[in-house]
Motif scaffolding. Structure first.
Motif, PDB file in Angstrom:
ATOM      1  N   VAL A  36      -6.347  11.728  -0.996  1.00  0.00           N
ATOM      2  CA  VAL A  36      -6.868  11.620   0.357  1.00  0.00           C
ATOM      3  C   VAL A  36      -8.385  11.587   0.297  1.00  0.00           C
ATOM      4  CG1 VAL A  36      -4.907  12.862   1.367  1.00  0.00           C
ATOM      5  CG2 VAL A  36      -6.982  14.129   0.731  1.00  0.00           C
ATOM      6  N   VAL A  77      -9.456  16.015   6.377  1.00  0.00           N
ATOM      7  CA  VAL A  77      -8.871  14.807   5.794  1.00  0.00           C
ATOM      8  C   VAL A  77      -9.003  13.653   6.797  1.00  0.00           C
ATOM      9  CG1 VAL A  77      -6.768  13.725   4.914  1.00  0.00           C
ATOM     10  CG2 VAL A  77      -7.252  16.135   4.400  1.00  0.00           C
ATOM     11  N   GLU A  79      -8.554  10.109   5.649  1.00  0.00           N
ATOM     12  CA  GLU A  79      -7.885   8.886   5.198  1.00  0.00           C
ATOM     13  C   GLU A  79      -6.853   9.232   4.129  1.00  0.00           C
ATOM     14  OE1 GLU A  79      -8.977   4.622   3.013  1.00  0.00           O
ATOM     15  OE2 GLU A  79     -10.594   5.867   3.824  1.00  0.00           O
ATOM     16  N   HIS A  80      -5.714   8.544   4.177  1.00  0.00           N
ATOM     17  CA  HIS A  80      -4.652   8.713   3.187  1.00  0.00           C
ATOM     18  C   HIS A  80      -4.703   7.603   2.151  1.00  0.00           C
ATOM     19  CE1 HIS A  80      -1.971  11.010   6.278  1.00  0.00           C
ATOM     20  NE2 HIS A  80      -2.778  11.820   5.642  1.00  0.00           N
ATOM     21  N   VAL A  84       0.848   8.838   0.598  1.00  0.00           N
ATOM     22  CA  VAL A  84       0.496  10.113   1.221  1.00  0.00           C
ATOM     23  C   VAL A  84       0.619   9.998   2.733  1.00  0.00           C
ATOM     24  CG1 VAL A  84      -1.283  11.865   1.518  1.00  0.00           C
ATOM     25  CG2 VAL A  84      -1.117  10.631  -0.645  1.00  0.00           C
ATOM     26  N   THR A  85       1.255  10.970   3.349  1.00  0.00           N
ATOM     27  CA  THR A  85       1.357  11.018   4.813  1.00  0.00           C
ATOM     28  C   THR A  85       1.211  12.455   5.279  1.00  0.00           C
ATOM     29  OG1 THR A  85       3.770  11.276   4.716  1.00  0.00           O
ATOM     30  CG2 THR A  85       2.918   9.020   4.920  1.00  0.00           C
ATOM     31  N   TRP A  87      -1.391  14.304   6.338  1.00  0.00           N
ATOM     32  CA  TRP A  87      -2.564  15.147   6.119  1.00  0.00           C
ATOM     33  C   TRP A  87      -3.750  14.779   7.012  1.00  0.00           C
ATOM     34  CZ3 TRP A  87      -3.025  19.607   3.508  1.00  0.00           C
ATOM     35  CH2 TRP A  87      -2.006  19.933   2.597  1.00  0.00           C
ATOM     36  N   GLU A  88      -3.765  13.595   7.565  1.00  0.00           N
ATOM     37  CA  GLU A  88      -4.945  13.135   8.297  1.00  0.00           C
ATOM     38  C   GLU A  88      -5.258  14.066   9.472  1.00  0.00           C
ATOM     39  OE1 GLU A  88      -6.928   8.931   9.752  1.00  0.00           O
ATOM     40  OE2 GLU A  88      -4.991   8.992   8.755  1.00  0.00           O
ATOM     41  N   VAL A 123      -3.583  15.273  -3.471  1.00  0.00           N
ATOM     42  CA  VAL A 123      -2.863  16.083  -2.488  1.00  0.00           C
ATOM     43  C   VAL A 123      -2.535  17.463  -3.046  1.00  0.00           C
ATOM     44  CG1 VAL A 123      -0.694  16.267  -1.198  1.00  0.00           C
ATOM     45  CG2 VAL A 123      -1.927  14.108  -1.254  1.00  0.00           C
TER      46      VAL A 123
END
Length: 341
Positions: A36, A77, A79-80, A84-85, A87-88, A123
């Motif tokens: 991220v 956070v 940007e992924h 990765v999903t 976390w933004e 991550v």
């Protein structure tokens, strides 16, 4: 990614060959698979950063000659990377390093760290932080707080009611006193030549604060009824401290080496050390679960780090921050950079 996100950013970079440090414009990094991008809100200035700049510490695994400093990092956070999903937008602190190929690689030493507007993180090194926890306090947890915590609960395994001593009440030692109090150690003796550091130790929970020019061993024996210390923590990393601390140990007591040195380790009276069954314990850094434990302690109101931030500076003044820490101006616990103000 937001269309308004810039293609470049400021970063505090060190050329490890020439030892030249400069805050300069560099391309903004992009997160790869499993990574991220973090908008850095706070990054601590550690004595290790000073030692990187002065050449007494050198990266082991750095590829190339330049590295963005900063292993104490907190932010949001933004940007992924691929795969990765979820976390933004989350507030996080970053573990100070990670295991790669069987070896620990340190952020801001072996790969780019957080003295920048943005930093890339895997991550696995993200640690969510409570909404109420200021970024300035969160960023210092993965070293300034977790290193002494790990030395207390894992390397030493201090139990409630055990007498302990802390030599060197700087960025790590001050937290050691606070955390030993939390762990139930008693009594706690703090040793430092600087009067303001000794006063700080008492504020953080020490029962006795002593100047090393005094007969520290006599003061310790008096406080402990003649027994001595179960553990003596050396946060200074110098020979006179170790020699003094060993003289304060009880039978079976241990000297815990947290302050790093590249000099030989010597015990002046080896026969006495062996006769009393005393021990020498080396310590380095912390494990990921130590950081998570500490964030939990903050979340549940058991640990207050509000006194730990001695000052903040904009990223552009990073060199000034290094100088302040090197000269111990104001005897700081932690100075923190704020890349986004």
């Amino acid at each position: 990614m937001s269309d308004s996100m810039p293609d470049s950013m400021l970063a505090g970079q060190l050329n490890v060959r020439t030892k030249q440090f400069e805050v300069k414009e560099v391309p903004r990094p992009a997160p790869g698979p499993g990574e991220v991008l973090v908008e850095v809100r706070a990054a601590g200035i550690c004595l290790s950063d000073v030692h990187l700049v002065d050449g007494t510490l050198n990266p082991l695994f750095l590829q190339g000659e330049e590295v963005t400093l900063g292993h104490e990092v907190a932010g949001v956070v933004v940007e992924h990377g691929e795969g990765v999903t979820g976390w933004e937008g989350r507030r996080v602190t970053l573990q100070a390093g990670e295991e790669l190929g069987g070896w620990i690689h340190t952020r801001g030493v072996d790969y780019d760290g957080g003295w920048a507007h943005y930093a890339v993180s895997t991550v696995s090194t993200l640690v969510p932080i409570p909404d109420a926890m200021p970024f300035e306090q969160a960023c210092i947890v993965p070293d300034a707080v977790s290193t002494p915590w790990a030395s207390i609960v894992t390397t030493a395994g201090v139990r409630a009611g055990e007498p302990v001593g802390v030599w060197g009440i700087g960025g790590l030692g001050a937290h050691a006193v606070q955390l030993l109090r939390l762990a139930g150690a008693a009594p706690i003796v703090a040793v430092d030549p600087v009067e303001s550091a000794r006063e700080r130790a008492l504020t953080f929970g020490a029962d006795l604060a002593v100047d090393p020019s005094e007969d520290v061993a006599a003061r310790v024996r008096e406080l402990t009824g003649g027994a001595g210390l179960a553990y003596a923590f050396d946060f200074a990393g110098v020979a006179p401290v170790r020699e003094q601390a060993v003289r304060c140990l009880e039978r079976g007591g241990a000297l815990v080496l947290v302050g790093l040195t590249d000099q030989p380790l010597t015990i002046r009276n080896g026969t006495q050390f062996s006769y009393f069954g005393e021990r020498l314990l080396g310590h380095y850094g912390s494990e990921p679960h130590h950081v998570e434990q500490l964030v939990g302690l903050v979340r549940h109101g058991r640990l207050d780090l509000s006194r730990s931030i001695s000052g903040t500076l904009p990223l552009e003044e990073a060199a000034r921050g290094i100088e302040m820490l090197e000269r111990k101006e104001g005897n700081p616990i932690r100075l923190v950079l704020q890349p986004h103000g």
